[in-house]
Design a protein around this motif. Structure first.
Motif, PDB file in Angstrom:
ATOM      1  N   GLN A 179       0.828  -1.198   0.000  1.00 28.22           N
ATOM      2  CA  GLN A 179       0.000   0.000   0.000  1.00 28.22           C
ATOM      3  C   GLN A 179       0.873   1.262   0.000  1.00 28.22           C
ATOM      4  O   GLN A 179       0.606   2.221  -0.725  1.00 28.22           O
ATOM      5  CB  GLN A 179      -0.896  -0.032   1.247  1.00 28.22           C
ATOM      6  CG  GLN A 179      -1.993   0.976   1.252  1.00 28.22           C
ATOM      7  CD  GLN A 179      -2.865   0.825   2.495  1.00 28.22           C
ATOM      8  OE1 GLN A 179      -2.408   0.339   3.521  1.00 28.22           O
ATOM      9  NE2 GLN A 179      -4.118   1.224   2.379  1.00 28.22           N
ATOM     10  N   GLU A 180       1.947   1.258   0.788  1.00 36.01           N
ATOM     11  CA  GLU A 180       2.879   2.394   0.845  1.00 36.01           C
ATOM     12  C   GLU A 180       3.601   2.567  -0.489  1.00 36.01           C
ATOM     13  O   GLU A 180       3.801   3.688  -0.965  1.00 36.01           O
ATOM     14  CB  GLU A 180       3.877   2.180   1.985  1.00 36.01           C
ATOM     15  CG  GLU A 180       4.805   3.348   2.231  1.00 36.01           C
ATOM     16  CD  GLU A 180       4.087   4.575   2.772  1.00 36.01           C
ATOM     17  OE1 GLU A 180       4.647   5.665   2.644  1.00 36.01           O
ATOM     18  OE2 GLU A 180       2.960   4.455   3.303  1.00 36.01           O
ATOM     19  N   GLN A 181       3.998   1.471  -1.136  1.00 35.92           N
ATOM     20  CA  GLN A 181       4.664   1.532  -2.434  1.00 35.92           C
ATOM     21  C   GLN A 181       3.757   2.165  -3.483  1.00 35.92           C
ATOM     22  O   GLN A 181       4.191   3.013  -4.263  1.00 35.92           O
ATOM     23  CB  GLN A 181       5.096   0.135  -2.875  1.00 35.92           C
ATOM     24  CG  GLN A 181       6.234  -0.449  -2.067  1.00 35.92           C
ATOM     25  CD  GLN A 181       6.579  -1.859  -2.494  1.00 35.92           C
ATOM     26  OE1 GLN A 181       6.133  -2.331  -3.527  1.00 35.92           O
ATOM     27  NE2 GLN A 181       7.372  -2.516  -1.681  1.00 35.92           N
ATOM     28  N   GLU A 182       2.504   1.762  -3.513  1.00 36.90           N
ATOM     29  CA  GLU A 182       1.559   2.329  -4.482  1.00 36.90           C
ATOM     30  C   GLU A 182       1.326   3.808  -4.235  1.00 36.90           C
ATOM     31  O   GLU A 182       1.221   4.607  -5.170  1.00 36.90           O
ATOM     32  CB  GLU A 182       0.238   1.546  -4.432  1.00 36.90           C
ATOM     33  CG  GLU A 182       0.354   0.143  -4.985  1.00 36.90           C
ATOM     34  CD  GLU A 182      -0.883  -0.694  -4.745  1.00 36.90           C
ATOM     35  OE1 GLU A 182      -1.898  -0.157  -4.260  1.00 36.90           O
ATOM     36  OE2 GLU A 182      -0.822  -1.902  -5.075  1.00 36.90           O
ATOM     37  N   ARG A 183       1.292   4.216  -2.984  1.00 36.72           N
ATOM     38  CA  ARG A 183       1.107   5.635  -2.669  1.00 36.72           C
ATOM     39  C   ARG A 183       2.296   6.469  -3.147  1.00 36.72           C
ATOM     40  O   ARG A 183       2.139   7.526  -3.750  1.00 36.72           O
ATOM     41  CB  ARG A 183       0.923   5.803  -1.148  1.00 36.72           C
ATOM     42  CG  ARG A 183       0.549   7.240  -0.742  1.00 36.72           C
ATOM     43  CD  ARG A 183       0.459   7.362   0.778  1.00 36.72           C
ATOM     44  NE  ARG A 183       1.748   7.353   1.440  1.00 36.72           N
ATOM     45  CZ  ARG A 183       2.608   8.387   1.466  1.00 36.72           C
ATOM     46  NH1 ARG A 183       2.303   9.513   0.872  1.00 36.72           N
ATOM     47  NH2 ARG A 183       3.753   8.289   2.099  1.00 36.72           N
ATOM     48  N   VAL A 184       3.502   5.950  -2.925  1.00 41.80           N
ATOM     49  CA  VAL A 184       4.713   6.652  -3.362  1.00 41.80           C
ATOM     50  C   VAL A 184       4.790   6.705  -4.890  1.00 41.80           C
ATOM     51  O   VAL A 184       5.153   7.732  -5.466  1.00 41.80           O
ATOM     52  CB  VAL A 184       5.975   5.998  -2.744  1.00 41.80           C
ATOM     53  CG1 VAL A 184       7.237   6.564  -3.348  1.00 41.80           C
ATOM     54  CG2 VAL A 184       5.976   6.184  -1.238  1.00 41.80           C
ATOM     55  N   LEU A 185       4.432   5.609  -5.557  1.00 38.10           N
ATOM     56  CA  LEU A 185       4.431   5.604  -7.019  1.00 38.10           C
ATOM     57  C   LEU A 185       3.460   6.635  -7.585  1.00 38.10           C
ATOM     58  O   LEU A 185       3.750   7.280  -8.599  1.00 38.10           O
ATOM     59  CB  LEU A 185       4.079   4.204  -7.549  1.00 38.10           C
ATOM     60  CG  LEU A 185       5.191   3.169  -7.484  1.00 38.10           C
ATOM     61  CD1 LEU A 185       4.661   1.787  -7.892  1.00 38.10           C
ATOM     62  CD2 LEU A 185       6.347   3.561  -8.377  1.00 38.10           C
ATOM     63  N   GLN A 186       2.338   6.839  -6.952  1.00 33.83           N
ATOM     64  CA  GLN A 186       1.383   7.854  -7.399  1.00 33.83           C
ATOM     65  C   GLN A 186       1.949   9.247  -7.209  1.00 33.83           C
ATOM     66  O   GLN A 186       1.723  10.127  -8.021  1.00 33.83           O
ATOM     67  CB  GLN A 186       0.065   7.695  -6.647  1.00 33.83           C
ATOM     68  CG  GLN A 186      -0.766   6.528  -7.098  1.00 33.83           C
ATOM     69  CD  GLN A 186      -2.051   6.379  -6.292  1.00 33.83           C
ATOM     70  OE1 GLN A 186      -2.244   7.078  -5.306  1.00 33.83           O
ATOM     71  NE2 GLN A 186      -2.896   5.463  -6.726  1.00 33.83           N
ATOM     72  N   LEU A 187       2.716   9.457  -6.145  1.00 37.33           N
ATOM     73  CA  LEU A 187       3.351  10.749  -5.918  1.00 37.33           C
ATOM     74  C   LEU A 187       4.379  11.074  -7.002  1.00 37.33           C
ATOM     75  O   LEU A 187       4.475  12.189  -7.499  1.00 37.33           O
ATOM     76  CB  LEU A 187       4.013  10.789  -4.547  1.00 37.33           C
ATOM     77  CG  LEU A 187       3.089  10.848  -3.329  1.00 37.33           C
ATOM     78  CD1 LEU A 187       3.911  10.730  -2.043  1.00 37.33           C
ATOM     79  CD2 LEU A 187       2.322  12.153  -3.327  1.00 37.33           C
ATOM     80  N   PHE A 188       5.198  10.079  -7.364  1.00 36.32           N
ATOM     81  CA  PHE A 188       6.235  10.285  -8.375  1.00 36.32           C
ATOM     82  C   PHE A 188       5.694  10.225  -9.793  1.00 36.32           C
ATOM     83  O   PHE A 188       6.281  10.786 -10.697  1.00 36.32           O
ATOM     84  CB  PHE A 188       7.354   9.235  -8.227  1.00 36.32           C
ATOM     85  CG  PHE A 188       8.268   9.488  -7.063  1.00 36.32           C
ATOM     86  CD1 PHE A 188       8.853  10.720  -6.878  1.00 36.32           C
ATOM     87  CD2 PHE A 188       8.527   8.477  -6.158  1.00 36.32           C
ATOM     88  CE1 PHE A 188       9.698  10.942  -5.823  1.00 36.32           C
ATOM     89  CE2 PHE A 188       9.369   8.698  -5.093  1.00 36.32           C
ATOM     90  CZ  PHE A 188       9.961   9.938  -4.915  1.00 36.32           C
ATOM     91  N   GLY A 189       4.603   9.485  -9.984  1.00 35.68           N
ATOM     92  CA  GLY A 189       4.014   9.150 -11.256  1.00 35.68           C
ATOM     93  C   GLY A 189       3.974  10.193 -12.265  1.00 35.68           C
ATOM     94  O   GLY A 189       4.136  10.301 -13.339  1.00 35.68           O
TER      95      GLY A 189
END
Length: 189
Positions: A179-189
């Motif tokens: 869940q944390e990985q997906e949140r960070v990927l959305q931030l950088f996305g």
């Protein structure tokens, strides 16, 4: 390391042959790397020379038509010997002032070309009257060479910066839950 391996695990005759091919391969790779580096460093000076020569040639034709009303006023050795010599002197002065160093600095290019143009005009004033052709061609050709060299550098820097931006891929690692990985990927996305 490969040579030690070949000497240790092959018979004497096979080891020598394998060692020979290893050394040839190493020398060929080194030669190709040197040729590539030399070619990469010579691309801009060759382009500068060709564009400068074309400019000098056009300026010579315009000046010959304007000054003497004859496009063939200047002898062929002027076109194929003297003008390239002018350009080499301008480029050498630029090289000595650091105009061909990376990163390219327009001030160094302009300074080197200006010094080269002054040197050309000084040498021109000391030459025999039969070897003097036209100060105007030297002056306008030098201005053309400065402008074209700066333009070529601007184009080259623009193309290189676009290529670098395109090739730049972000790499990052996230330590945490899915869940944390997906949140960070959305931030950088």
């Amino acid at each position: 390391a490969m040579i030690i391996f070949a000497q240790h695990y092959f018979s004497a005759s096979q080891g020598k042959l394998f060692t020979f091919f290893i050394k040839v391969g190493i020398l060929l790779k080194a030669a190709m790397a040197c040729i590539y580096r030399l070619a990469a460093k010579m691309v801009l000076p060759i382009i500068d020379f060709c564009v400068s020569f074309a400019g000098f040639y056009v300026i010579k034709n315009i000046w010959a038509t304007y000054h003497a009303s004859n496009i063939n006023y200047y002898p062929s050795y002027y076109i194929y010997t003297i003008i390239p010599l002018y350009i080499i002197i301008l480029m050498l002065a630029t090289f000595l002032c650091g105009g061909y160093d990376n990163p390219a600095r327009p001030s160094r290019i302009a300074k080197g070309m200006s010094i080269g143009a002054c040197a050309l005009l000084v040498f021109y004033s000391m030459m025999d009257e039969t070897l003097r052709f036209s100060r105007a061609i030297i002056l306008f050709g030098s201005i053309w060479t400065i402008a074209s060299t700066l333009g070529i550098r601007a184009i080259a820097n623009t193309l290189l910066s676009q290529t670098r931006k395109r090739n730049r891929k972000r790499k990052y690692m996230v330590i945490g839950s899915q869940q944390e990985q997906e949140r960070v990927l959305q931030l950088f996305g």
